[in-house]
Every structure is written in structure tokens, then in C-alpha cells.
Motif scaffolding. Structure first.
Motif, mmCIF file in Angstrom:
data_model
loop_
_atom_site.group_PDB
_atom_site.id
_atom_site.type_symbol
_atom_site.label_atom_id
_atom_site.label_comp_id
_atom_site.label_asym_id
_atom_site.label_seq_id
_atom_site.Cartn_x
_atom_site.Cartn_y
_atom_site.Cartn_z
ATOM 1 N N VAL A 117 28.590 -8.869 -21.307
ATOM 2 C CA VAL A 117 29.019 -8.709 -20.150
ATOM 3 C C VAL A 117 28.569 -7.155 -19.286
ATOM 4 N N CYS A 118 28.140 -7.841 -18.134
ATOM 5 C CA CYS A 118 27.928 -6.972 -17.292
ATOM 6 C C CYS A 118 28.838 -6.414 -16.336
ATOM 7 N N HIS A 119 27.439 -5.220 -15.419
ATOM 8 C CA HIS A 119 28.878 -4.171 -14.844
ATOM 9 C C HIS A 119 28.354 -5.279 -12.941
ATOM 10 N N SER A 120 27.669 -6.275 -13.053
ATOM 11 C CA SER A 120 27.636 -7.249 -12.096
ATOM 12 C C SER A 120 28.493 -8.443 -12.153
ATOM 13 N N ASN A 121 29.506 -8.474 -12.983
ATOM 14 C CA ASN A 121 30.584 -9.253 -13.124
ATOM 15 C C ASN A 121 31.704 -8.714 -13.113
ATOM 16 N N GLY A 124 29.569 -14.473 -16.041
ATOM 17 C CA GLY A 124 28.778 -14.057 -17.132
ATOM 18 C C GLY A 124 26.652 -15.269 -17.566
ATOM 19 N N HIS A 125 26.444 -13.784 -17.359
ATOM 20 C CA HIS A 125 24.924 -14.635 -17.289
ATOM 21 C C HIS A 125 23.980 -13.805 -18.247
ATOM 22 N N GLU A 126 24.087 -13.518 -19.830
ATOM 23 C CA GLU A 126 23.229 -13.175 -20.681
ATOM 24 C C GLU A 126 23.564 -13.281 -21.687
ATOM 25 N N ILE A 127 23.406 -15.582 -22.042
ATOM 26 C CA ILE A 127 23.670 -15.480 -23.153
ATOM 27 C C ILE A 127 22.788 -16.273 -24.406
ATOM 28 N N PHE A 136 19.180 -10.945 -22.532
ATOM 29 C CA PHE A 136 18.367 -11.985 -21.464
ATOM 30 C C PHE A 136 18.914 -11.002 -20.428
ATOM 31 N N CYS A 137 19.823 -9.986 -19.777
ATOM 32 C CA CYS A 137 20.582 -9.572 -18.745
ATOM 33 C C CYS A 137 19.501 -7.705 -18.200
ATOM 34 N N PRO A 138 20.634 -7.216 -18.903
ATOM 35 C CA PRO A 138 19.526 -5.891 -18.821
ATOM 36 C C PRO A 138 18.303 -5.834 -19.472
ATOM 37 N N GLY A 146 26.435 1.712 -24.576
ATOM 38 C CA GLY A 146 25.417 0.271 -24.865
ATOM 39 C C GLY A 146 26.201 -0.832 -23.978
ATOM 40 N N ARG A 147 26.285 -2.246 -25.036
ATOM 41 C CA ARG A 147 26.891 -3.032 -24.136
ATOM 42 C C ARG A 147 27.717 -3.777 -24.830
ATOM 43 N N ALA A 148 28.654 -4.535 -23.820
ATOM 44 C CA ALA A 148 30.484 -5.430 -24.897
ATOM 45 C C ALA A 148 29.397 -7.120 -24.920
HETATM 46 ZN ZN LIG Z 1 24.093 -8.844 -16.150
#
Ligand SMILES: [Zn+2]
Ligand SMILES: [Zn+2]
Length: 336
Positions: A41-45, A67-70, A154-156, A329-331
Motif C-alpha cells: 500500500v503505497c503513499h502514491s496510491n 495497487g502497484h507493488e504486487i 516492487f515499488c519502494p 515501514g510498509r502496509a
Molecule cells: Zn508505490
């Protein structure tokens, strides 16, 4: 299959994403159908969902699945797919597809392709149990990668790797990493691989502990408006910035030595003083070969993702927690 669908932009506090049954088609040509395992779950989402990027033309379609890091497992393949088979585990990054022919595409900078399509922004992404991807733009995931926790590679992951590469790091240099969120906590780790002195800069006391855990040599705690940046005037050889606030950006510039390097990976106003000869570099994401490098480094256990799991139907909650700075970190959404 189930998905969290955005019909129109709005606030995440209003549970703007709707949990729905969505019909998915069979893949054709170079396409593959994935059974999604996880999606970060990205900040850009969050920006896109809340309508911050309407002026940039995003979302590029409605309704859309963000959603873009899969990471997902290949379920079925189009007739032109080569080198990937059913059951393979692959990852999809923000660049969904590019033209393959322009100057950028032919020089390894496909993420700058003017004809690029963007996962979860112009085509449906990974807040879903299944998705269609382009087999030519996915990367195979090594088997010792954690398929749930590590989808943010795949993104960060790729973003942090490419930002660090641009920062001209060396063992005798000091680099400041401003903003210790999903990307920043990985930048710290990639920067350490160069042997540089790595200093985390954050306004969050909670991020201090995470920064040390990720290998920071020092942490500078900033006031909310970054006014104490003056104390550290011209002390950094390089600075990598992932804090999307004008005050953070303007004050960060002061901390860089003359002719140093500033790598900026977020939107924000900048007040540039040419007499400093600071070299400003933008950084976006990276291409497929960069992604392979990130996966290689991660599979050697040299970097580690800090993540917190949510169910697909709790994506609104994950976004709310992200917005309120509650995530270390990241969700990641666990999808199957
Ligand atoms: Zn991202
Ligand atoms: Zn292109």
C-alpha cells in the motif's frame, strides 16, 4: 474474484474503496493472469485515491483497482508469452508496460517512456485477488523471497535502489536520508551497502527506532517545520529526499554542502540557490534490469522490508493508518 474498487476519488476516511466481485477476462497475447499473493500500500496510491493527482490525469480510468507493488502466481498465459510458465511467481511494478521502441525504452530507462501504462493508475492494479499483467514487464521472484512481506520490493524497493544509485555515495561520504517511511527505510539500507555514513532525518520520534534498526549511523530529529535544519547547515555530501512537504524540501537544501547532490523522489516546491552549485537529480522508479538487481540483493538477505499485513477488504483501514503515519515501514495486503 474480489477486489477493492475505486469508483471516484474521495477521502479514505469515508471508506472510498468498495469491496466487490469483479469479472476478470482470460489473458491474450503477451498477457498473463495472476493469482495475487500480496500487494503493498503505497503513499502514491493514497494521493491518487484522494484526488491529489487529478491535475496529472490520474486515475487514468474509472472505476479502477489501485495497487502497484504486487507478487502473484501465474494462473494462465496468453499465446505469445515466452519464458514464463503456469505456477511461476512473478512481481509487477508501477510501470505496467512501455512502448519498447523509444529512446528511453532502448536505453534501459523505460520508466520514462511517454507511452507507458501505469499499474493501478491507468490500468487495473493489485488490490484484488487476480490481475492481468504484461509478461514482458514482470520479474521472476526468487524462491527465498517472502511472497507476502516482500511485495514492496516492487515499488519502494526499486525506488530506493535507483535513488541511492544516483546519490554518488562512497565510503568517505555522508548521506542524509530525509523521510523514513516505506521508501526511506529501504534507502537507509541500500545506502549502507556503499559504506557511507548514513544519517536518517525525520520529524517522527517513532521512526527513530526504525532508522537505527535499518542501520542508520545517526538520526536527526527535526521540528515539524524543519526549522532546526539550520543547525546542520552544509554538513551532507548527498541528500536523498522522500518527505513530500515543501518545508522539508526547502530546508533540506540548506543541509547539503556546496556542489553536493540532492536526489528528490517526491513532488514539492524548491527554492534553488544556484550559487551553491548543488546538483539536483529527480528520481522516479526504475526499469526491469534495476528490478532484477533489487531482487538479487534482497535474496542475498542484504536488505529487509518492515511490513504490516492487512486483509484485502481492510485496504481502506491500511490507507487511513498510512495517512495518519501509524505504519512503521510498509502496509501490505494479503490477497489469497
Ligand atoms: Zn508505490
Ligand atoms: Zn518507450
Amino acid at each position: 474474484m474480489k477486489a477493492m474498487v475505486l469508483n471516484d476519488t474521495g477521502k479514505v476516511e469515508d471508506n472510498i474503496l468498495k469491496y466487490k466481485d469483479v469479472e476478470i477476462r482470460e489473458p491474450g497475447g503477451y498477457e498473463i493472469l495472476l493469482d495475487n499473493i500480496s500487494c503493498g500500500v503505497c503513499h502514491s496510491n493514497l494521493h491518487m485515491i484522494e484526488g491529489d493527482w487529478i491535475s496529472h490525469g490520474l486515475p487514468g480510468k474509472k472505476p479502477i483497482i489501485p495497487g502497484h507493488e504486487i507478487i502473484g502466481r501465474v494462473h494462465s498465459l496468453g499465446e505469445l508469452v515466452e519464458g514464463i510458465k503456469k505456477g511461476d511467481v512473478v512481481g509487477v511494478q508501477p510501470l505496467f508496460q512501455a512502448c519498447g521502441k523509444c529512446d528511453y525504452c532502448t536505453t534501459g530507462r523505460e520508466y520514462l517512456c511517454p507511452y507507458g501504462k501505469w499499474t493501478g493508475e491507468t490500468v487495473d492494479g493489485g488490490y484484488s485477488q487476480q490481475m492481468i499483467a504484461d509478461s514482458r514487464y514482470v520479474n521472476k521472484v526468487p524462491s527465498n523471497i517472502d511472497y507476502i512481506k516482500d511485495s514492496p520490493l516492487f515499488c519502494p524497493g526499486i525506488t530506493a535502489y535507483c535513488a541511492t544509485e544516483k546519490a554518488e555515495l562512497a565510503p568517505d561520504k555522508t548521506v542524509y536520508v530525509v523521510g523514513i517511511g516505506g521508501v526511506g527505510h529501504l534507502v537507509l539500507q541500500f545506502a549502507k551497502l556503499y559504506g557511507s555514513r548514513v544519517v536518517a532525518v525525520s520529524t517522527s520520534k517513532a521512526h527513530e527506532e526504525l532508522a537505527y534498526k535499518m542501520g542508520a549511523d545517526d538520526v536527526l530529529l527535526m521540528d515539524r517545520d524543519f526549522s532546526n535544519a539550520d543547525k546542520y547547515r552544509k554538513t551532507a555530501d548527498s541528500l536523498i529526499l522522500f518527505a513530500p512537504y515543501d518545508k522539508a524540501i526547502m530546508n533540506s537544501m540548506k543541509m547539503i554542502k556546496d556542489s553536493g547532490v540532492m536526489v528528490q523522489g517526491v513532488f514539492g516546491k524548491i527554492d534553488y540557490d544556484f550559487t551553491t552549485e548543488i546538483r539536483l537529480k529527480g528520481t522516479k522508479i526504475g526499469g526491469r534490469h534495476d528490478m532484477d538487481q533489487v531482487l538479487k540483493i534482497a535474496s542475498q538477505n542484504r536488505i529487509k522490508i518492515e511490513s504490516k499485513e492487512y486483509r484485502l477488504e481492510d485496504a481502506n483501514l491500511a490507507l487511513q493508518d498510512l495517512k495518519q503515519g501509524k505504519i512503521n515501514g510498509r502496509a501490505v495486503l494479503k490477497l489469497n
